[in-house]
Design a protein around this motif. Structure first.
Motif, PDB file in Angstrom:
ATOM      1  N   MET A   1       0.834  -1.189   0.000  1.00 29.97           N
ATOM      2  CA  MET A   1       0.000   0.000   0.000  1.00 29.97           C
ATOM      3  C   MET A   1       0.875   1.249   0.000  1.00 29.97           C
ATOM      4  SD  MET A   1      -2.809   1.301   2.807  1.00 29.97           S
ATOM      5  CE  MET A   1      -1.544   1.975   3.899  1.00 29.97           C
ATOM      6  N   THR A   2       0.524   2.205  -0.812  1.00 34.59           N
ATOM      7  CA  THR A   2       1.289   3.450  -0.902  1.00 34.59           C
ATOM      8  C   THR A   2       0.875   4.410   0.195  1.00 34.59           C
ATOM      9  OG1 THR A   2       1.495   3.237  -3.313  1.00 34.59           O
ATOM     10  CG2 THR A   2       1.834   5.430  -2.374  1.00 34.59           C
ATOM     11  N   ILE A   3       1.848   4.989   0.884  1.00 36.46           N
ATOM     12  CA  ILE A   3       1.585   5.972   1.936  1.00 36.46           C
ATOM     13  C   ILE A   3       1.448   7.335   1.284  1.00 36.46           C
ATOM     14  CG2 ILE A   3       2.450   7.063   4.029  1.00 36.46           C
ATOM     15  CD1 ILE A   3       4.068   4.519   4.551  1.00 36.46           C
ATOM     16  N   ARG A   4       0.292   7.962   1.467  1.00 39.34           N
ATOM     17  CA  ARG A   4      -0.001   9.267   0.877  1.00 39.34           C
ATOM     18  C   ARG A   4       0.396  10.355   1.874  1.00 39.34           C
ATOM     19  NH1 ARG A   4      -3.907   9.779  -2.843  1.00 39.34           N
ATOM     20  NH2 ARG A   4      -5.082  11.294  -1.591  1.00 39.34           N
ATOM     21  N   GLN A  26      10.300   4.200  -1.993  1.00 43.12           N
ATOM     22  CA  GLN A  26       9.365   3.155  -2.394  1.00 43.12           C
ATOM     23  C   GLN A  26       8.143   3.163  -1.483  1.00 43.12           C
ATOM     24  OE1 GLN A  26      11.084  -0.736  -2.393  1.00 43.12           O
ATOM     25  NE2 GLN A  26       9.329  -1.702  -3.373  1.00 43.12           N
ATOM     26  N   GLY A  27       6.966   3.100  -2.081  1.00 45.26           N
ATOM     27  CA  GLY A  27       5.735   2.997  -1.308  1.00 45.26           C
ATOM     28  C   GLY A  27       5.242   4.299  -0.713  1.00 45.26           C
ATOM     29  N   MET A  28       5.704   5.438  -1.249  1.00 47.10           N
ATOM     30  CA  MET A  28       5.244   6.747  -0.764  1.00 47.10           C
ATOM     31  C   MET A  28       4.954   7.669  -1.942  1.00 47.10           C
ATOM     32  SD  MET A  28       7.648   7.801   2.470  1.00 47.10           S
ATOM     33  CE  MET A  28       8.060   6.616   3.751  1.00 47.10           C
ATOM     34  N   GLU A  29       4.040   8.599  -1.732  1.00 46.75           N
ATOM     35  CA  GLU A  29       3.796   9.636  -2.725  1.00 46.75           C
ATOM     36  C   GLU A  29       3.315  10.901  -2.028  1.00 46.75           C
ATOM     37  OE1 GLU A  29       0.582   9.144  -5.442  1.00 46.75           O
ATOM     38  OE2 GLU A  29      -0.685   8.062  -4.004  1.00 46.75           O
ATOM     39  N   ARG A 119       6.820   6.189   7.950  1.00 45.44           N
ATOM     40  CA  ARG A 119       6.310   4.813   7.949  1.00 45.44           C
ATOM     41  C   ARG A 119       5.763   4.417   9.313  1.00 45.44           C
ATOM     42  NH1 ARG A 119      11.273   4.142   4.906  1.00 45.44           N
ATOM     43  NH2 ARG A 119      10.796   3.889   2.682  1.00 45.44           N
TER      44      ARG A 119
END
Length: 223
Positions: A1-4, A26-29, A119
């Motif tokens: 899951m991407t962390i917004r 990785q995994g963030m936006e 995170r």
């Protein structure tokens, strides 16, 4: 899951640097950038981020009040706020956590530490540097007037739940609580979730504050 992630800082260069860092992780936006506290609240409503990285000193509305307004909105119950400060004082930290922040970090922290902090806060299962944070909060709350209490406070908890709350306040993770009390990790997690529900707490940060303000845990004990 991407962390917004929503970035809130009045300095454009700081926001740009953080955005570049998070954008390559990785995994963030990054889903938004705010230059004022009021804009941070508005964008939190519009973008519904997982984490808001919030500077304390901002024009229009400071980061603590912006955090308080975000935390007060039921629709944003899943939004976690990570406060950044160049003023690492007991008072700022306690005020930020009381307002609903899930953790704090010094602004000049290393890039890897910022990503790790995001995170941790997004996971909602631990404070940043929990033992040190607990001691710092306790040191300040010892002489501070308590804010309005959530629910009935620790008095509404069972003896076991009070024991678990004390360990949370000392900075223990769910796994560490399980080992300390001879429980399964799932049972320890269930206890923590039940305590949050009874106390109306958003996350572990508020549990720590409640434990100290109620006198269940006193500054200098354990940790």
């Amino acid at each position: 899951m991407t962390i917004r992630v929503l970035l809130a800082d009045d300095q454009k260069l700081v926001r740009a640097a953080f955005a570049m860092l998070i954008g390559t992780a990785q995994g963030m936006e990054v889903v938004g950038q705010a230059g004022t506290g009021r804009e941070a609240v508005r964008l939190a409503v519009e973008a519904a981020p997982d984490v808001v990285v919030m500077d304390i000193r901002m024009p229009d509305l400071d980061g603590i009040e912006a955090t308080r307004r975000i935390a007060a909105q039921p629709a944003l119950g899943g939004v976690r706020v990570l406060v950044l400060t160049t003023y690492d004082t007991d008072e700022h930290i306690a005020d930020a956590l009381r307002a609903g922040a899930s953790g704090f970090l010094e602004k000049d922290t290393r890039p890897a530490e910022l990503l790790d902090a995001i995170r941790v806060v997004a996971a909602g299962d631990a404070l940043l540097s929990p033992a040190a944070t607990a001691r710092l909060i306790g040191s300040f709350l010892r002489g501070a007037a308590p804010p309005a209490a959530h629910g009935e406070g620790p008095a509404c908890l069972s003896a076991r739940e009070r024991e678990v709350l004390a360990l949370v306040a000392h900075g223990l993770s769910n796994a560490e609580i399980a080992r300390a009390l001879g429980l399964s990790p799932l049972t320890a997690k269930s206890h923590v979730s039940r305590i949050m529900g009874k106390l109306g707490a958003r996350d572990r940060a508020q549990l720590v504050v409640t434990a100290y303000e109620s006198g269940l845990v006193r500054p200098g004990e354990g940790g």
